[in-house]
Write a protein that holds these residues in place. Structure first.
Motif, PDB file in Angstrom:
ATOM      1  N   LYS A  80       1.880   7.600   1.010  1.00  0.00           N
ATOM      2  CA  LYS A  80       3.017   7.498   0.105  1.00  0.00           C
ATOM      3  C   LYS A  80       4.216   6.876   0.848  1.00  0.00           C
ATOM      4  O   LYS A  80       4.875   5.986   0.338  1.00  0.00           O
ATOM      5  CB  LYS A  80       3.368   8.919  -0.361  1.00  0.00           C
ATOM      6  CG  LYS A  80       3.938   9.001  -1.744  1.00  0.00           C
ATOM      7  CD  LYS A  80       4.348  10.425  -2.088  1.00  0.00           C
ATOM      8  CE  LYS A  80       3.198  11.321  -2.460  1.00  0.00           C
ATOM      9  NZ  LYS A  80       3.659  12.643  -2.972  1.00  0.00           N
ATOM     10  N   LEU A  81       4.454   7.325   2.081  1.00  0.00           N
ATOM     11  CA  LEU A  81       5.562   6.776   2.887  1.00  0.00           C
ATOM     12  C   LEU A  81       5.362   5.284   3.147  1.00  0.00           C
ATOM     13  O   LEU A  81       6.311   4.504   3.069  1.00  0.00           O
ATOM     14  CB  LEU A  81       5.623   7.469   4.256  1.00  0.00           C
ATOM     15  CG  LEU A  81       6.262   8.836   4.362  1.00  0.00           C
ATOM     16  CD1 LEU A  81       6.255   9.301   5.815  1.00  0.00           C
ATOM     17  CD2 LEU A  81       7.691   8.790   3.839  1.00  0.00           C
ATOM     18  N   ASN A 104     -12.688  -0.294  -8.753  1.00  0.00           N
ATOM     19  CA  ASN A 104     -12.930   0.581  -9.909  1.00  0.00           C
ATOM     20  C   ASN A 104     -13.324   1.983  -9.474  1.00  0.00           C
ATOM     21  O   ASN A 104     -13.140   2.951 -10.201  1.00  0.00           O
ATOM     22  CB  ASN A 104     -14.029  -0.002 -10.799  1.00  0.00           C
ATOM     23  CG  ASN A 104     -15.322  -0.235 -10.033  1.00  0.00           C
ATOM     24  OD1 ASN A 104     -15.393  -1.171  -9.238  1.00  0.00           O
ATOM     25  ND2 ASN A 104     -16.311   0.609 -10.236  1.00  0.00           N
ATOM     26  N   ALA A 105     -13.882   2.122  -8.244  1.00  0.00           N
ATOM     27  CA  ALA A 105     -14.372   3.435  -7.777  1.00  0.00           C
ATOM     28  C   ALA A 105     -13.342   4.199  -6.958  1.00  0.00           C
ATOM     29  O   ALA A 105     -13.563   5.354  -6.597  1.00  0.00           O
ATOM     30  CB  ALA A 105     -15.638   3.220  -6.945  1.00  0.00           C
ATOM     31  N   SER A 106     -12.196   3.555  -6.671  1.00  0.00           N
ATOM     32  CA  SER A 106     -11.196   4.172  -5.780  1.00  0.00           C
ATOM     33  C   SER A 106     -10.223   5.036  -6.585  1.00  0.00           C
ATOM     34  O   SER A 106      -9.050   4.683  -6.783  1.00  0.00           O
ATOM     35  CB  SER A 106     -10.455   3.072  -5.011  1.00  0.00           C
ATOM     36  OG  SER A 106     -11.371   2.227  -4.356  1.00  0.00           O
ATOM     37  N   TYR A 111      -4.742   6.637  -8.443  1.00  0.00           N
ATOM     38  CA  TYR A 111      -3.752   7.676  -8.762  1.00  0.00           C
ATOM     39  C   TYR A 111      -2.482   7.456  -7.939  1.00  0.00           C
ATOM     40  O   TYR A 111      -1.370   7.403  -8.478  1.00  0.00           O
ATOM     41  CB  TYR A 111      -4.358   9.062  -8.469  1.00  0.00           C
ATOM     42  CG  TYR A 111      -3.336  10.165  -8.430  1.00  0.00           C
ATOM     43  CD1 TYR A 111      -2.781  10.668  -9.601  1.00  0.00           C
ATOM     44  CD2 TYR A 111      -2.900  10.694  -7.217  1.00  0.00           C
ATOM     45  CE1 TYR A 111      -1.825  11.672  -9.557  1.00  0.00           C
ATOM     46  CE2 TYR A 111      -1.953  11.690  -7.160  1.00  0.00           C
ATOM     47  CZ  TYR A 111      -1.422  12.175  -8.330  1.00  0.00           C
ATOM     48  OH  TYR A 111      -0.474  13.155  -8.284  1.00  0.00           O
ATOM     49  N   LEU A 112      -2.675   7.287  -6.622  1.00  0.00           N
ATOM     50  CA  LEU A 112      -1.533   7.140  -5.709  1.00  0.00           C
ATOM     51  C   LEU A 112      -0.690   5.908  -6.057  1.00  0.00           C
ATOM     52  O   LEU A 112       0.545   5.998  -6.115  1.00  0.00           O
ATOM     53  CB  LEU A 112      -2.074   7.029  -4.268  1.00  0.00           C
ATOM     54  CG  LEU A 112      -1.099   6.665  -3.159  1.00  0.00           C
ATOM     55  CD1 LEU A 112       0.024   7.691  -3.061  1.00  0.00           C
ATOM     56  CD2 LEU A 112      -1.832   6.594  -1.814  1.00  0.00           C
ATOM     57  N   GLN A 114      -0.403   4.277  -8.908  1.00  0.00           N
ATOM     58  CA  GLN A 114       0.320   4.429 -10.177  1.00  0.00           C
ATOM     59  C   GLN A 114       1.459   5.431 -10.014  1.00  0.00           C
ATOM     60  O   GLN A 114       2.554   5.250 -10.554  1.00  0.00           O
ATOM     61  CB  GLN A 114      -0.639   4.851 -11.292  1.00  0.00           C
ATOM     62  CG  GLN A 114      -1.582   3.706 -11.661  1.00  0.00           C
ATOM     63  CD  GLN A 114      -2.592   4.114 -12.707  1.00  0.00           C
ATOM     64  OE1 GLN A 114      -2.332   4.019 -13.904  1.00  0.00           O
ATOM     65  NE2 GLN A 114      -3.741   4.581 -12.261  1.00  0.00           N
ATOM     66  N   GLN A 115       1.194   6.485  -9.233  1.00  0.00           N
ATOM     67  CA  GLN A 115       2.244   7.480  -8.952  1.00  0.00           C
ATOM     68  C   GLN A 115       3.451   6.798  -8.304  1.00  0.00           C
ATOM     69  O   GLN A 115       4.595   7.194  -8.530  1.00  0.00           O
ATOM     70  CB  GLN A 115       1.651   8.539  -8.008  1.00  0.00           C
ATOM     71  CG  GLN A 115       2.563   9.682  -7.658  1.00  0.00           C
ATOM     72  CD  GLN A 115       2.130  10.347  -6.355  1.00  0.00           C
ATOM     73  OE1 GLN A 115       1.955   9.678  -5.342  1.00  0.00           O
ATOM     74  NE2 GLN A 115       1.947  11.659  -6.399  1.00  0.00           N
ATOM     75  N   GLN A 116       3.185   5.761  -7.499  1.00  0.00           N
ATOM     76  CA  GLN A 116       4.269   5.073  -6.785  1.00  0.00           C
ATOM     77  C   GLN A 116       4.806   3.859  -7.553  1.00  0.00           C
ATOM     78  O   GLN A 116       5.456   2.988  -6.982  1.00  0.00           O
ATOM     79  CB  GLN A 116       3.799   4.662  -5.386  1.00  0.00           C
ATOM     80  CG  GLN A 116       3.530   5.856  -4.479  1.00  0.00           C
ATOM     81  CD  GLN A 116       4.742   6.769  -4.340  1.00  0.00           C
ATOM     82  OE1 GLN A 116       5.835   6.308  -4.019  1.00  0.00           O
ATOM     83  NE2 GLN A 116       4.571   8.054  -4.610  1.00  0.00           N
ATOM     84  N   GLY A 117       4.490   3.764  -8.837  1.00  0.00           N
ATOM     85  CA  GLY A 117       5.153   2.779  -9.693  1.00  0.00           C
ATOM     86  C   GLY A 117       4.376   1.506  -9.980  1.00  0.00           C
ATOM     87  O   GLY A 117       4.886   0.613 -10.657  1.00  0.00           O
ATOM     88  N   PHE A 118       3.150   1.400  -9.455  1.00  0.00           N
ATOM     89  CA  PHE A 118       2.346   0.207  -9.745  1.00  0.00           C
ATOM     90  C   PHE A 118       1.629   0.387 -11.083  1.00  0.00           C
ATOM     91  O   PHE A 118       1.195   1.489 -11.408  1.00  0.00           O
ATOM     92  CB  PHE A 118       1.303  -0.023  -8.645  1.00  0.00           C
ATOM     93  CG  PHE A 118       1.883  -0.441  -7.321  1.00  0.00           C
ATOM     94  CD1 PHE A 118       2.032  -1.789  -7.016  1.00  0.00           C
ATOM     95  CD2 PHE A 118       2.283   0.509  -6.380  1.00  0.00           C
ATOM     96  CE1 PHE A 118       2.569  -2.180  -5.790  1.00  0.00           C
ATOM     97  CE2 PHE A 118       2.824   0.126  -5.165  1.00  0.00           C
ATOM     98  CZ  PHE A 118       2.965  -1.217  -4.862  1.00  0.00           C
TER      99      PHE A 118
END
Ligand code: COA
Length: 154
Positions: A80-81, A104-106, A111-112, A114-118
């Protein structure tokens, strides 16, 4: 958290291939983007424990071509950093868009990111089948397609 130092790897430094190969199993693929990229490393007590690679696509857009954290240090917020650092770096360099791709399998990476705005923006069908010599599996699923995620940089 305060002990992690993220910095640009100076030209001519030892490349942390052990880390880069965690994210991209093809040494040949890494060698294609590396000469045109900037490599950022995260260190803990002078030991490189994570990396990301920023690749300019054009004047307006750049892509995180590789991001990895040593297995022992995963799940502690370092990924995340690194993503937050890459976003700040893209802003500093006046890019308008930052991209990152994953398979597709990751599931965790999707999740990470999209959580960070992508946002999922494109799908390149059969990317891993067409570009890698051996089948790659993650979470028991074959990595077939690459999902390209993008975020605008303000
Ligand atoms: N599976 C499930 N969840 C994951 C995950 C995974 N593989 N990777 C990250 N996450 C989640 C974490 O649970 C955490 O969620 P939370 O904020 O709700 O607690 C969030 O994402 C941030 O995790 P973080 O600890 O910052 O990630 P990290 O330091 O482990 O780094 C990677 C993430 C992907 C860089 C790291 O796991 C890694 O090096 N993996 C191997 C290489 C790789 O796959 N690189 C990406 C290629 S596209």
């Amino acid at each position: 958290m305060n002990n992690f130092i993220i910095s640009l790897l100076p030209q001519g430094s030892t490349i942390p291939y052990e880390l880069l190969l965690l994210a991209d199993p093809s040494y040949q693929a890494i060698e294609i983007y590396l000469p045109y990229s900037d490599v950022f490393v995260v260190e803990l007590a002078h030991k490189v424990i994570g990396v990301y690679v920023l690749y300019p696509l054009n004047k307006q857009e750049s892509e995180i071509k590789n991001i990895a954290v040593l297995e022992k240090y995963q799940g502690k917020g370092i990924g995340k950093l690194l993503l937050q650092h890459a976003i700040a770096e893209a802003r500093k360099r006046a890019y308008k868009k930052l991209w990152i791709g994953t398979s597709n399998a990751s599931i965790g990476q999707l999740y990470l990111y999209q959580q960070q705005g992508f946002e999922i923006t494109e799908l390149k069908k059969n990317f891993f089948i067409d570009n890698y010599p051996e089948p790659i599996f993650e979470n028991g699923l074959q990595c077939k397609h690459i999902l390209m995620l993008c975020q605008p940089i303000e």
